[in-house]
Design an enzyme around this catalytic site. Sequence first.
Site, PDB file in Angstrom:
ATOM      1  N   LYS A 126      -4.586  13.655  -9.871  1.00  0.00           N
ATOM      2  CA  LYS A 126      -4.940  12.618  -8.889  1.00  0.00           C
ATOM      3  C   LYS A 126      -6.264  13.007  -8.260  1.00  0.00           C
ATOM      4  O   LYS A 126      -6.624  14.196  -8.230  1.00  0.00           O
ATOM      5  CB  LYS A 126      -3.853  12.537  -7.806  1.00  0.00           C
ATOM      6  N   ASP A 166      -6.477   3.405  -7.743  1.00  0.00           N
ATOM      7  CA  ASP A 166      -5.386   3.539  -6.765  1.00  0.00           C
ATOM      8  C   ASP A 166      -5.870   2.784  -5.519  1.00  0.00           C
ATOM      9  O   ASP A 166      -6.757   1.917  -5.644  1.00  0.00           O
ATOM     10  CB  ASP A 166      -5.108   5.025  -6.460  1.00  0.00           C
TER      11      ASP A 166
HETATM   12  P1  NDP Z   1      -4.852  -1.524  -2.926  1.00  0.00           P
HETATM   13  O1  NDP Z   1      -5.967  -0.796  -2.306  1.00  0.00           O
HETATM   14  O2  NDP Z   1      -5.121  -2.575  -3.915  1.00  0.00           O
HETATM   15  O3  NDP Z   1      -3.914  -2.161  -1.791  1.00  0.00           O
HETATM   16  C1  NDP Z   1      -3.325  -1.372  -0.811  1.00  0.00           C
HETATM   17  C2  NDP Z   1      -2.620  -2.285   0.179  1.00  0.00           C
HETATM   18  O4  NDP Z   1      -1.890  -1.493   1.092  1.00  0.00           O
HETATM   19  C3  NDP Z   1      -3.570  -3.125   0.997  1.00  0.00           C
HETATM   20  O5  NDP Z   1      -2.937  -4.331   1.333  1.00  0.00           O
HETATM   21  C4  NDP Z   1      -3.807  -2.274   2.243  1.00  0.00           C
HETATM   22  O6  NDP Z   1      -4.152  -3.020   3.402  1.00  0.00           O
HETATM   23  C5  NDP Z   1      -2.424  -1.659   2.406  1.00  0.00           C
HETATM   24  N1  NDP Z   1      -2.546  -0.338   3.034  1.00  0.00           N
HETATM   25  C6  NDP Z   1      -3.260   0.722   2.589  1.00  0.00           C
HETATM   26  N2  NDP Z   1      -3.155   1.750   3.433  1.00  0.00           N
HETATM   27  C7  NDP Z   1      -2.346   1.314   4.420  1.00  0.00           C
HETATM   28  C8  NDP Z   1      -1.849   1.915   5.591  1.00  0.00           C
HETATM   29  N3  NDP Z   1      -2.160   3.181   5.900  1.00  0.00           N
HETATM   30  N4  NDP Z   1      -1.022   1.185   6.385  1.00  0.00           N
HETATM   31  C9  NDP Z   1      -0.718  -0.101   6.072  1.00  0.00           C
HETATM   32  N5  NDP Z   1      -1.152  -0.721   4.969  1.00  0.00           N
HETATM   33  C10 NDP Z   1      -1.956  -0.025   4.163  1.00  0.00           C
HETATM   34  O7  NDP Z   1      -3.904  -0.397  -3.554  1.00  0.00           O
HETATM   35  P2  NDP Z   1      -2.799  -0.536  -4.690  1.00  0.00           P
HETATM   36  O8  NDP Z   1      -2.102  -1.835  -4.558  1.00  0.00           O
HETATM   37  O9  NDP Z   1      -3.418  -0.178  -5.966  1.00  0.00           O
HETATM   38  O10 NDP Z   1      -1.805   0.648  -4.298  1.00  0.00           O
HETATM   39  C11 NDP Z   1      -0.718   0.461  -3.410  1.00  0.00           C
HETATM   40  C12 NDP Z   1       0.275   1.591  -3.581  1.00  0.00           C
HETATM   41  O11 NDP Z   1       0.751   1.618  -4.942  1.00  0.00           O
HETATM   42  C13 NDP Z   1      -0.259   2.991  -3.315  1.00  0.00           C
HETATM   43  O12 NDP Z   1       0.784   3.780  -2.797  1.00  0.00           O
HETATM   44  C14 NDP Z   1      -0.619   3.498  -4.706  1.00  0.00           C
HETATM   45  O13 NDP Z   1      -0.644   4.907  -4.775  1.00  0.00           O
HETATM   46  C15 NDP Z   1       0.540   2.922  -5.501  1.00  0.00           C
HETATM   47  N6  NDP Z   1       0.320   2.789  -6.946  1.00  0.00           N
HETATM   48  C16 NDP Z   1      -0.723   2.031  -7.437  1.00  0.00           C
HETATM   49  C17 NDP Z   1      -0.877   1.878  -8.793  1.00  0.00           C
HETATM   50  C18 NDP Z   1      -1.910   0.966  -9.366  1.00  0.00           C
HETATM   51  O14 NDP Z   1      -1.837   0.692 -10.579  1.00  0.00           O
HETATM   52  N7  NDP Z   1      -2.857   0.439  -8.596  1.00  0.00           N
HETATM   53  C19 NDP Z   1      -0.005   2.603  -9.750  1.00  0.00           C
HETATM   54  C20 NDP Z   1       1.094   3.289  -9.141  1.00  0.00           C
HETATM   55  C21 NDP Z   1       1.210   3.401  -7.785  1.00  0.00           C
HETATM   56  P3  NDP Z   1      -5.702  -3.335   3.740  1.00  0.00           P
HETATM   57  O15 NDP Z   1      -6.084  -4.451   2.789  1.00  0.00           O
HETATM   58  O16 NDP Z   1      -5.708  -3.741   5.172  1.00  0.00           O
HETATM   59  O17 NDP Z   1      -6.433  -2.064   3.476  1.00  0.00           O
END
Ligand code: NDP
Length: 451
Positions: A126, A166
């Site tokens: 990571k 991510d």
């Molecule tokens: P994105 O950056 O696309 O989206 C993240 C979302 O979560 C946004 O809506 C963001 O809000 C919100 N968010 C982020 N940090 C916080 C926080 N501290 N408190 C509240 N809301 C928060 O990320 P992904 O969708 O790619 O990833 C989401 C999760 O899935 C993570 O845990 C990641 O590790 C996991 N994941 C992702 C994969 C992938 O293929 N992308 C694969 C496997 C796991 P805002 O828009 O306001 O920032």
Amino acid sequence: MGIVEDEIKKFESGNCAENAVFFQAMEEVIYSIAPLLESDDKYKKYAILERLVVPDRIIKFKVTWMDDKQNIKVNTGYRVQFNNALGPYKGGLRFHPSVNEGILKFLGFEQILKNALTGLPIGGGKGGSDFDPKGKSDFEVMKFCSAFMRELRKYIGPRIDVPAGDIGVGTREIGYLFGEYKKITSSFEGVLTGKPSFFGGSLMRPEATGYGAVYFTQTMLEIEAKESLEGKVCTVSGAGNVALHAIEKLQQIGAITVTCTDSKGTIYDSRGVDLCLLKEIKLEKRASLKEYIKTHPQAKYIPAEEYPEGAHAVWDIPCYAAFPCATQNELNDIDARNLIINGCVSVTEGANMPSTPKAINDFLSHKICFAPAKAANAGGVAVSEFEMSQNASMSKWSFEKVDDKLKLTMQEICKRVALTAKEYGVEGNYVDGANIAGFKKVADAMIAEGV
Ligand code: NDP
């Protein structure tokens, strides 16, 4: 002293504040694998746990770049190459101000077992940076990505380490990172996954994690003899890559998804969220979810700070199935209680470690079908591996082919996890099933490869 206490004590000294989430992830695994360690002493003999919890290497570097006003900015970049017993290091890059070594160690550690569960030849890693893409211009993001890759490229390669996206790293960022790698090395190779599909990216990579989480849930509900998701109310947190595609697949199969969240608040739309509008707000405008109610005044926007402390609005809304898809520890024991009281039947972790340990205990003790992240969100990395295969053979698979393979992979993971849980006397416990199955695969490879 039991085997669990014995093992945990060994690692407690490394439990500083920054490492708290890493310790949380590690502790869960140690508790889960106790029956395996007790059944076969080879894992202790070969000191697998001691070797597995220490990354092969942690690379930390300075990233210097210039913003649009010609100010020089400095950020920190990281790559945690955790374990490559099963294949090249593989795992995403996160760009978020909260990024530090501890968070990346937790994510990298989870990634090892997740990747093992896919049955594909990939190790775990990571990386990322404390750079915040929010509020930055497209050019600033590009300049940061170029500067980040100038350092990172020294440590990666299609057979060495293949990063992906991510939080804060989507198709746009992967495109800039890939472009810089190519300029420096003059090599067009599969060194990153999640690339735009018109230059080497696999079709369906953006959809894979969200779709995969839904496929996993469908299989789990079938195994546990519960009603299907069709026609049921579902709640989803997040409004990023994983959340949007989980909502999309849920809508496709006839579920009614009534929520989404971002870091500032929650949308509750009892008629079902308007996905086209959501994509426009989050992917095109990169704006706040508050915008949603301008078009749909019947929906409710609940600002995060207005909700009673300790609870999250999204988990207080009655649902059949819940999908936490935003970030770590976003669902606590108060939220778990609210979900259980409101009749929730299943919880699927789309994000990495979104539920706190107390919340997980509540779900398990109330016999809620609980799909842990390392199994349920493995669809993203599985399709990343499909992208590596396509890049290596200079081929391109159709959307349908990738979707079919993804569905099959998620069904197989779910069945393997359920079977492992049964085999080790914890039937219905997908947390233990996933940890034991993933650990065993990596551990056996480590033993076979020698010390
Ligand atoms: P994105 O950056 O696309 O989206 C993240 C979302 O979560 C946004 O809506 C963001 O809000 C919100 N968010 C982020 N940090 C916080 C926080 N501290 N408190 C509240 N809301 C928060 O990320 P992904 O969708 O790619 O990833 C989401 C999760 O899935 C993570 O845990 C990641 O590790 C996991 N994941 C992702 C994969 C992938 O293929 N992308 C694969 C496997 C796991 P805002 O828009 O306001 O920032």
